[in-house]
Write an enzyme that holds these catalytic residues in place. Structure first.
Site, PDB file in Angstrom:
ATOM      1  N   LYS A 177     -69.824  -4.081  -4.408  1.00  0.00           N
ATOM      2  CA  LYS A 177     -67.972  -3.333  -4.540  1.00  0.00           C
ATOM      3  C   LYS A 177     -68.306  -2.221  -6.175  1.00  0.00           C
ATOM      4  O   LYS A 177     -68.158  -0.559  -5.976  1.00  0.00           O
ATOM      5  CB  LYS A 177     -66.922  -3.360  -4.386  1.00  0.00           C
ATOM      6  CG  LYS A 177     -67.033  -3.574  -2.632  1.00  0.00           C
ATOM      7  CD  LYS A 177     -65.313  -3.914  -2.283  1.00  0.00           C
ATOM      8  CE  LYS A 177     -65.518  -3.889  -0.931  1.00  0.00           C
ATOM      9  NZ  LYS A 177     -64.274  -3.639  -0.719  1.00  0.00           N
ATOM     10  N   LYS A 205     -73.449  -4.521   6.409  1.00  0.00           N
ATOM     11  CA  LYS A 205     -72.583  -4.497   7.273  1.00  0.00           C
ATOM     12  C   LYS A 205     -72.167  -3.395   7.935  1.00  0.00           C
ATOM     13  O   LYS A 205     -71.983  -3.069   6.906  1.00  0.00           O
ATOM     14  CB  LYS A 205     -71.425  -5.940   6.368  1.00  0.00           C
ATOM     15  CG  LYS A 205     -70.273  -6.443   6.766  1.00  0.00           C
ATOM     16  CD  LYS A 205     -69.479  -7.144   5.621  1.00  0.00           C
ATOM     17  CE  LYS A 205     -68.494  -6.434   4.952  1.00  0.00           C
ATOM     18  NZ  LYS A 205     -67.308  -6.869   4.814  1.00  0.00           N
ATOM     19  N   LYS A 211     -65.217  -1.076   6.776  1.00  0.00           N
ATOM     20  CA  LYS A 211     -64.092   0.201   7.457  1.00  0.00           C
ATOM     21  C   LYS A 211     -64.357   0.961   5.656  1.00  0.00           C
ATOM     22  O   LYS A 211     -64.415   2.240   6.506  1.00  0.00           O
ATOM     23  CB  LYS A 211     -63.342   0.395   6.529  1.00  0.00           C
ATOM     24  CG  LYS A 211     -62.132  -1.190   7.382  1.00  0.00           C
ATOM     25  CD  LYS A 211     -61.214  -1.649   6.739  1.00  0.00           C
ATOM     26  CE  LYS A 211     -60.180  -3.038   6.971  1.00  0.00           C
ATOM     27  NZ  LYS A 211     -60.580  -3.766   5.641  1.00  0.00           N
TER      28      LYS A 211
HETATM   29  N1  AQP Z   1     -68.436  -6.681   9.627  1.00  0.00           N
HETATM   30  C1  AQP Z   1     -68.385  -7.474  10.185  1.00  0.00           C
HETATM   31  N2  AQP Z   1     -68.693  -8.716  10.560  1.00  0.00           N
HETATM   32  C2  AQP Z   1     -67.604 -10.092  10.959  1.00  0.00           C
HETATM   33  N3  AQP Z   1     -66.674  -9.857  10.339  1.00  0.00           N
HETATM   34  C3  AQP Z   1     -66.042  -8.745   9.350  1.00  0.00           C
HETATM   35  N4  AQP Z   1     -65.185  -8.636   8.434  1.00  0.00           N
HETATM   36  C4  AQP Z   1     -64.905  -7.563   7.654  1.00  0.00           C
HETATM   37  N5  AQP Z   1     -66.675  -7.114   8.206  1.00  0.00           N
HETATM   38  C5  AQP Z   1     -66.977  -7.206   9.001  1.00  0.00           C
HETATM   39  C6  AQP Z   1     -63.776  -9.824   8.495  1.00  0.00           C
HETATM   40  O1  AQP Z   1     -62.475  -9.261   8.590  1.00  0.00           O
HETATM   41  C7  AQP Z   1     -61.790  -9.799   7.950  1.00  0.00           C
HETATM   42  C8  AQP Z   1     -61.312  -8.600   6.724  1.00  0.00           C
HETATM   43  O2  AQP Z   1     -61.526  -8.348   5.899  1.00  0.00           O
HETATM   44  P1  AQP Z   1     -61.354  -7.418   4.711  1.00  0.00           P
HETATM   45  O3  AQP Z   1     -60.846  -6.315   5.656  1.00  0.00           O
HETATM   46  O4  AQP Z   1     -60.237  -7.759   3.994  1.00  0.00           O
HETATM   47  O5  AQP Z   1     -62.470  -7.006   3.567  1.00  0.00           O
HETATM   48  P2  AQP Z   1     -63.773  -6.784   4.014  1.00  0.00           P
HETATM   49  O6  AQP Z   1     -64.668  -8.141   4.643  1.00  0.00           O
HETATM   50  O7  AQP Z   1     -63.839  -6.242   2.830  1.00  0.00           O
HETATM   51  O8  AQP Z   1     -63.848  -5.895   5.194  1.00  0.00           O
HETATM   52  P3  AQP Z   1     -64.429  -4.116   5.446  1.00  0.00           P
HETATM   53  O9  AQP Z   1     -64.203  -3.981   6.855  1.00  0.00           O
HETATM   54  O10 AQP Z   1     -65.615  -4.530   4.648  1.00  0.00           O
HETATM   55  O11 AQP Z   1     -63.863  -3.761   4.312  1.00  0.00           O
HETATM   56  P4  AQP Z   1     -64.058  -2.661   3.029  1.00  0.00           P
HETATM   57  O12 AQP Z   1     -64.668  -1.519   3.861  1.00  0.00           O
HETATM   58  O13 AQP Z   1     -62.648  -2.251   1.907  1.00  0.00           O
HETATM   59  O14 AQP Z   1     -64.362  -3.394   2.477  1.00  0.00           O
HETATM   60  C9  AQP Z   1     -62.171 -10.693   7.024  1.00  0.00           C
HETATM   61  O15 AQP Z   1     -62.190 -12.267   7.883  1.00  0.00           O
HETATM   62  C10 AQP Z   1     -63.939 -10.094   6.829  1.00  0.00           C
HETATM   63  O16 AQP Z   1     -65.280 -11.255   7.059  1.00  0.00           O
END
Ligand code: AQP
Length: 347
Positions: A127, A210, A213
């Site tokens: 990030k 991955k 969002k």
């Molecule tokens: N692609 C994924 N596959 C499986 N699990 C996922 N999680 C996120 N993306 C995937 C799981 O969702 C939970 C919440 O994650 P988060 O929103 O706190 O943070 P993150 O992992 O950083 O998710 P994002 O969507 O990628 O958010 P941004 O883009 O803001 O960084 C966690 O249990 C995560 O493992």
């Protein structure tokens, strides 16, 4: 009981089993968040164990968020939890910033965690990118706040997707170092729970990234609020290779995009990858993609319809979050008070 189970459970003997997990309102919910997290929380809810689920808004602001969008995303994520089946009378559901104990314990953990630990985190490297000097201090410290989120409830289990494994391991390191430094056995050593066929849902445009969002490309993800046509279009356009599907999981090893679509199918259908391939092996993507679209729409539409209904009454969502925060504080406050006493702070 096997040795492995014994070694896992011994450190937390004496702690009430408790589950904690959170999701950032940093954008709309994706299929990755659903399969990797929310769906599993809902399944977990059937177990007789106390469960605490959080909308981690303080984590979201480690990257700038428009305030109006943050408010909307916080309510929408709460609606996602509820629509998917989290029952706020059984599980505790709230947003992080309403329970100040998270931030206070987070500060104490900032003083326990080491700079080197933070700088090694893959998510920090991804990030912050090359421009670390311009990243927020919060983005670097975020995993120690996450440790506080978990440990302020003395949680013993943390269901997460694969990408969060490293942060739960860091939480274990922080708990261990705190217990060691102060000569106590106060914090449990929580276990990451990474289970199911879709613990790492990948981008629809790039099987090595991955699904996220915050990916600038909306075509890379399925949002929980996408309508049936959008879901079908995104799956139709998802990157694949020209080969037919294999009939065994081994045949997906060097085919990340194909593996991703099969994993998504397995996660949604609650089947193993082998079961999916027993049915779909030999099919071309021109045949498999419509099958996947139909399944995704059937599983996600009821959730997205319920989310829209809930979003029409934001006051009710706020009420649920407020009540959840009151219940969360009842657990967190005495644990923080005791932590401060251990550290030597005068109350
Ligand atoms: N692609 C994924 N596959 C499986 N699990 C996922 N999680 C996120 N993306 C995937 C799981 O969702 C939970 C919440 O994650 P988060 O929103 O706190 O943070 P993150 O992992 O950083 O998710 P994002 O969507 O990628 O958010 P941004 O883009 O803001 O960084 C966690 O249990 C995560 O493992």
């Amino acid at each position: 009981m096997s040795d492995a189970v014994q070694t896992q459970s011994t450190p937390n003997a004496g702690f009430t089993p408790r589950v904690f997990s959170g999701i950032q309102p940093s954008g709309g919910l994706t299929l990755g968040n659903y399969l990797g997290a929310i769906k599993r929380f809902v399944e977990k809810q059937a177990e007789p164990i106390e469960q605490v689920y959080c909308v981690v808004d303080m984590h979201a602001i480690t990257v700038w968020q428009d305030p109006e969008a943050l408010r909307r995303q916080t309510r929408e994520l709460t609606a996602g939890y509820l629509a998917a089946g989290i029952d706020p009378t059984r599980s505790i559901l709230f947003n992080q910033s309403q329970v100040k104990e998270h931030a206070e314990l987070g500060w104490i953990f900032n003083c326990v965690a080491r700079m080197g630990w933070m700088q090694r985190m893959t998510q920090w490297k991804d990030k912050a990118g090359k421009n670390t000097q311009n990243a927020s201090l919060g983005l670097l410290a975020y995993p120690s706040l996450m440790a506080a989120d978990i440990l302020v409830y003395h949680a013993t289990e943390v269901p997460v997707g694969e990408d969060q494994k490293q942060h739960v391991e860091l939480t274990r390191d922080i708990a261990t170092k705190f217990n060691h430094d102060y000569g106590v056995d106060f914090f449990p050593i929580p276990e990451p729970r990474i289970e199911g066929a879709a613990t790492r849902v990948m981008s629809l445009r790039d099987g090595s990234k991955k699904m996220s969002k915050s990916d600038p490309s909306d075509a890379s993800r399925i949002n929980m609020t996408d309508d049936a046509d959008t879901i079908a279009k995104k799956i139709r356009k998802a990157k694949t290779d020209p080969e037919a599907l294999p009939s065994e999981a081994k045949g997906l090893e060097d085919r990340p995009e194909a593996r991703n679509l099969v994993n998504i199918y397995a996660g949604l259908a609650e089947m193993s990858v082998d079961q999916v391939l027993a049915e779909a092996g030999g099919k071309q993507f021109s045949e498999f993609k419509p099958m996947l679209s139909e399944l995704a729409v059937a599983k996600l539409s009821p959730i997205s319809n319920e989310m829209s209904r809930l979003m029409q009454d934001p006051a009710e969502i706020d009420r649920i979050l407020g009540q959840g925060a009151d219940r969360a504080r009842e657990i967190a406050a005495p644990i923080l008070t005791k932590t401060k006493e251990i550290v030597g702070m005068v109350g």
